[in-house]
Design a protein around this motif. Sequence first.
Motif: not given
Length: 265
Positions: A238-254
């Motif tokens: 959804l639209d939110g408050d995390e930058d897309p690059e950081g969000a993808v990196k977090r989801c991949v790493e976790q």
Amino acid sequence: MATHHVLLLGGNGKVSRLLTPMLLQRSWDVTSIIYNPDQVADLQKLGEKPFSANNYGRLDVLVRSLEDVKSESQAKSLIDEVKPDYVVWSAGAGGKGAPERTEAIDRDAAIYFIRASVATPSITKFVMISFIGCRYKKAPWVDEAHWQQYLKSTRNHYQRYYEAKLPADEVLYVEGKKRKDFAGICLRPGRLTMEPAGNVSLGKFPRAEGTSSRPAVAYLAALLLDAPGVKNCWLDMLDGDEDPEGAVKRCVEQGVDCAEGEHFY
């Protein structure tokens, strides 16, 4: 930068038209599949190299009817013709027209292309654009009141689309698990808008109702295709408050996976 060849199914859709230049700017080649020959000339303009671009991928536009794909072998034939290593499914009847058309495209053709892609060793990623409420049951992390409101206000109005789309999402997840070198990624936005791309919520959050900018969806699809180490997963967005690059990196790493809670997980 590694070069890739992306087969983009449903190339004239709004998300696809935003995604195409993002892929070309990475020096990747794109083969865009559309069904209306009248759209070819306009779509080919997306492949025109910007004056400032040093390296720009090549865009090919092919006219094919996904509704006429009636078997995995037919889907494999197109894949063998194009020879991609990544596939993006952004096609669909979207519940419009006769129910048979939605079933033929959103369910059957999608499943044929998924199975044919998994059966093609050179294809290592498949991104499916789905929607956040495409589930058999409520996700464990979603608030019950929010879920019931979402069903009442949104999903129940698109029952035909949901019933066709969900089997394809399940097949992508189950089939994608069969290969260690294959990532079946189901990107699941909310109500689509044409607002500019901004920050996002990606992964697990307590609501299913909300908006998703189409430019942000396209950008996340490009980032996920580009992300090293991404695994087979569903990702709500959804639209939110995390930058897309950081969000993808977090989801991949976790290893975030929103298929959790489904019977096939």
